[in-house]
Design an enzyme around this catalytic site. Structure first.
Site, PDB file in Angstrom:
ATOM      1  N   ARG A  18       0.849  -1.199   0.000  1.00 33.86           N
ATOM      2  CA  ARG A  18       0.000   0.000   0.000  1.00 33.86           C
ATOM      3  C   ARG A  18       0.880   1.243   0.000  1.00 33.86           C
ATOM      4  O   ARG A  18       0.606   2.227  -0.670  1.00 33.86           O
ATOM      5  CB  ARG A  18      -0.952   0.019   1.204  1.00 33.86           C
ATOM      6  CG  ARG A  18      -1.706   1.329   1.311  1.00 33.86           C
ATOM      7  CD  ARG A  18      -2.877   1.376   2.293  1.00 33.86           C
ATOM      8  NE  ARG A  18      -2.858   0.407   3.356  1.00 33.86           N
ATOM      9  CZ  ARG A  18      -2.080   0.496   4.444  1.00 33.86           C
ATOM     10  NH1 ARG A  18      -1.245   1.510   4.596  1.00 33.86           N
ATOM     11  NH2 ARG A  18      -2.127  -0.433   5.370  1.00 33.86           N
TER      12      ARG A  18
ATOM     13  N   TYR B 181     -16.586  18.266 -13.812  1.00 36.41           N
ATOM     14  CA  TYR B 181     -16.903  16.854 -14.041  1.00 36.41           C
ATOM     15  C   TYR B 181     -17.997  16.394 -13.057  1.00 36.41           C
ATOM     16  O   TYR B 181     -17.903  16.667 -11.850  1.00 36.41           O
ATOM     17  CB  TYR B 181     -15.636  16.020 -13.856  1.00 36.41           C
ATOM     18  CG  TYR B 181     -15.866  14.547 -13.934  1.00 36.41           C
ATOM     19  CD1 TYR B 181     -16.222  13.940 -15.132  1.00 36.41           C
ATOM     20  CD2 TYR B 181     -15.738  13.740 -12.808  1.00 36.41           C
ATOM     21  CE1 TYR B 181     -16.448  12.589 -15.198  1.00 36.41           C
ATOM     22  CE2 TYR B 181     -15.964  12.377 -12.867  1.00 36.41           C
ATOM     23  CZ  TYR B 181     -16.328  11.810 -14.075  1.00 36.41           C
ATOM     24  OH  TYR B 181     -16.564  10.469 -14.135  1.00 36.41           O
TER      25      TYR B 181
ATOM     26  N   ASP C 233      -7.591  19.864 -12.832  1.00 37.95           N
ATOM     27  CA  ASP C 233      -7.886  18.550 -13.380  1.00 37.95           C
ATOM     28  C   ASP C 233      -7.528  18.624 -14.860  1.00 37.95           C
ATOM     29  O   ASP C 233      -8.238  19.243 -15.653  1.00 37.95           O
ATOM     30  CB  ASP C 233      -9.377  18.235 -13.169  1.00 37.95           C
ATOM     31  CG  ASP C 233      -9.777  16.870 -13.716  1.00 37.95           C
ATOM     32  OD1 ASP C 233      -9.081  16.349 -14.617  1.00 37.95           O
ATOM     33  OD2 ASP C 233     -10.796  16.325 -13.250  1.00 37.95           O
TER      34      ASP C 233
ATOM     35  N   LYS D  48      -8.446   8.046 -19.155  1.00 41.16           N
ATOM     36  CA  LYS D  48      -8.780   8.689 -20.429  1.00 41.16           C
ATOM     37  C   LYS D  48      -7.559   8.704 -21.363  1.00 41.16           C
ATOM     38  O   LYS D  48      -7.175   7.672 -21.863  1.00 41.16           O
ATOM     39  CB  LYS D  48      -9.340  10.086 -20.160  1.00 41.16           C
ATOM     40  CG  LYS D  48     -10.352  10.148 -19.001  1.00 41.16           C
ATOM     41  CD  LYS D  48     -11.661   9.435 -19.287  1.00 41.16           C
ATOM     42  CE  LYS D  48     -12.541   9.247 -18.062  1.00 41.16           C
ATOM     43  NZ  LYS D  48     -12.908  10.446 -17.339  1.00 41.16           N
TER      44      LYS D  48
HETATM   45  C1  PLP Z   1     -13.472  10.727 -16.015  1.00 44.32           C
HETATM   46  C2  PLP Z   1     -13.071  11.966 -15.329  1.00 44.32           C
HETATM   47  C3  PLP Z   1     -12.818  11.978 -13.955  1.00 44.32           C
HETATM   48  C4  PLP Z   1     -13.006  10.752 -13.078  1.00 44.32           C
HETATM   49  O1  PLP Z   1     -12.105   9.765 -13.377  1.00 44.32           O
HETATM   50  P1  PLP Z   1     -12.394   8.194 -13.132  1.00 44.32           P
HETATM   51  O2  PLP Z   1     -11.151   7.572 -13.571  1.00 44.32           O
HETATM   52  O3  PLP Z   1     -13.587   7.851 -13.963  1.00 44.32           O
HETATM   53  O4  PLP Z   1     -12.680   8.040 -11.682  1.00 44.32           O
HETATM   54  C5  PLP Z   1     -12.399  13.157 -13.392  1.00 44.32           C
HETATM   55  N1  PLP Z   1     -12.259  14.277 -14.124  1.00 44.32           N
HETATM   56  C6  PLP Z   1     -12.523  14.320 -15.440  1.00 44.32           C
HETATM   57  C7  PLP Z   1     -12.358  15.579 -16.186  1.00 44.32           C
HETATM   58  C8  PLP Z   1     -12.935  13.162 -16.089  1.00 44.32           C
HETATM   59  O5  PLP Z   1     -13.216  13.201 -17.394  1.00 44.32           O
END
Ligand code: PLP
Length: 401
Positions: free
Chosen positions: A45, A97, A169, A194
C-alpha cells in the site's frame, strides 16, 4: 527534448534483468533483512516498484516534484480534497466533471467543505467568491463536456495574490498539450482512465504536486487512506503513456476535422471545440495548449430534444455509445442522460449542457470515416423530420378532403 523521446527514455529498464518492459511487482509485502532494514519497500500500500515507475513518469511529464497513482480519477480527486479541513472552501469551475460535483455535494459537504461554482472563463469572476476560508481554486480546462477554457496562468496569479492554491484537473488536455504546473498551478490531477492509459481498458487516477511540502502531504494521504492503483493497472498505464503523444496528436487532428464538419451540418445548432476560431477563448486555448485542442468535441441539435439526440447516438457505427473518452476507439455520449445525470437539470442547463448535447471522443480512426459516420447519423434525423412533415401534411389533406 521531444516529448515522445522523453517519455520512452525516462522509463527505466529493469536493473536486475535488463527487461526492457517494466516488471509487474505483484506482491503485498517485501522481506526485510532485519526489522526496518529493507530495500526501500516495506508494504505494497505504501510503495510498489511498478507503481513508482508510473509515479515518476507522470511527475516528469507534468514537470512536478512527485507523482502519485490512485485507483481511479475520483480517488485522486478524493485524495486532494483530504488536504482540506472542515470550514475550508473551494471555488470550482461551474461545469465541473459530474463525479467531482457529486463527491463535493454529497460527501465533502457533510464534512464541512463548501464549494462555490463560478464561471472561470473570465478569470476575474473568482474574486467575488474569495474569503478568508478559501483554500483551493479548482479548475478544468477544457471542461467536460462544453469545452470551456479558463486562463490558468491568470487565475493562478489572482489566487496566489490571496494565498490560495490552484488545483487543475488536466484530464481533457493531458500533459502532452498542457502543463498546468508550468502555468502556475500547485497541484495537477488526471483521470488516467482517459488519454494517458488511452485504450479504454482500465480506470486510474494520478496526482502531481509542484512542491515537496504538498508531495509529502499527498504521500501521507495515499498511504493513510489507501486508494492506490494496483501493479497490473500501473503497468498498463505506463504502456499507454508510451504511445500517448502519437495518439493524442491524431485525436486532435481528427477532432478539428470533425468540429469543422459539424459546424456546417444543417441539423447542428452549436459546436463546442476550442480549436474553432468561433470559440470564446480560442486564443487562450491556443496559447496554453501549445496550439492543439484535444480530442473531444461537443455539439447540440437544432431539434433540441433527448429523442433527436438519442437517435443520433444510436445510429453511429464507429462512435460507440459509451461513457468515458480518450481511448483509441471513438465514443459518443449524451451527458444529460449519462455522465452528468447526477447534476440537477437546472444547473446543467445553466452551464450549457442542453438536452440534445452530444459529446464525441474522437479516436485514432481515419477522419474521413468518422465524418461519414456522423454525416449518415445526422442526415437520419433530417430525413425523419421530412417524413414526419409529409405524414402530417397527408393527415391534414385527408381531413380536408
Ligand atoms: C473521467 C473523469 C474523472 C473521473 O475519473 P475516473 O477515472 O472515472 O474516476 C475526473 N475528471 C474528469 C475531467 C474526467 O473526465
Amino acid at each position: 527534448m521531444n516529448k515522445s523521446t522523453q517519455i520512452l527514455h525516462s522509463i527505466p529498464t529493469d536493473p536486475l534483468t535488463g527487461s526492457i518492459s517494466v516488471p509487474v511487482y505483484q506482491t503485498a509485502t517485501y522481506v526485510q533483512q532485519s526489522p526496518g532494514v529493507h530495500k526501500g519497500y516495506d508494504y505494497a500500500r505504501s510503495n510498489n516498484p511498478t507503481r513508482k515507475v508510473l509515479e515518476d513518469l507522470i511527475a516528469t511529464l507534468e514537470e512536478g516534484d512527485a507523482g502519485f497513482a490512485f485507483a481511479t480519477g475520483l480517488a485522486a480527486i478524493d485524495a486532494v480534497l483530504k488536504l482540506l479541513s472542515a470550514g475550508d472552501e473551494i471555488i470550482a469551475v461551474d461545469d465541473i466533471y459530474g463525479g467531482a460535483y457529486r463527491l463535493f455535494t454529497h460527501v465533502y459537504s457533510r464534512f464541512g467543505i463548501k464549494v462555490h461554482y463560478c464561471d472561470t472563463t473570465h478569470a476575474e469572476n473568482i474574486l467575488q467568491y474569495i474569503n478568508p476560508n478559501t483554500r483551493f481554486i479548482w479548475l478544468e480546462s477544457p471542461t467536460n463536456p462544453t469545452l470551456k477554457i479558463s486562463d490558468i496562468k491568470k487565475i493562478c496569479a489572482l489566487a496566489h495574490a490571496h494565498n490560495i492554491q490552484v488545483v487543475v484537473d488536466n484530464t481533457f488536455a493531458s500533459p502532452l498539450l498542457q502543463q498546468p504546473l508550468n502555468l502556475g498551478a500547485d497541484i495537477v490531477l488526471h483521470s488516467a482512465t482517459k488519454y494517458l492509459a488511452g485504450h479504454s481498458d482500465l480506470v486510474a487516477g494520478l496526482v502531481v504536486c509542484k512542491t515537496p511540502v504538498d508531495s509529502e502531504k499527498i504521500r501521507f494521504i495515499q498511504n493513510a487512506s489507501g486508494g492506490i492503483l494496483g501493479p497490473q493497472d500501473c503497468w498498463l498505464t505506463i504502456r499507454g503513456i508510451e504511445t500517448a503523444q502519437l495518439r493524442v496528436e491524431r485525436q486532435c487532428e481528427n477532432a478539428l476535422k470533425v468540429a469543422r464538419f459539424l459546424e456546417h451540418h444543417p441539423a447542428v445548432r452549436s459546436v463546442y471545440y476550442p480549436g474553432l476560431v468561433s470559440h470564446k477563448n480560442h486564443s487562450i486555448a491556443a496559447l496554453q495548449q501549445q496550439g492543439k485542442f484535444g480530442g473531444v468535441v461537443s455539439f447540440d441539435l437544432k431539434k433540441n430534444t433527448t429523442e433527436a439526440a438519442t437517435r443520433v447516438v444510436t445510429s453511429t457505427q464507429y462512435f460507440k455509445l459509451a461513457e468515458s473518452l480518450g481511448g483509441v476507439k471513438s465514443l459518443c455520449c449524451l451527458p444529460a442522460e449519462m455522465t452528468h445525470k447526477s447534476v440537477p437539470a437546472e444547473k446543467r442547463h445553466g452551464s450549457g449542457i442542453s438536452d440534445s448535447l452530444i459529446r464525441l471522443s474522437c479516436g485514432i480512426e481515419d477522419a474521413g470515416d468518422l465524418i461519414a459516420d456522423l454525416q449518415q447519423a445526422l442526415d437520419g434525423i433530417l430525413h425523419a423530420e421530412v417524413l414526419h412533415l409529409k405524414s402530417q401534411q397527408q393527415q391534414t389533406q385527408t381531413v380536408l378532403s
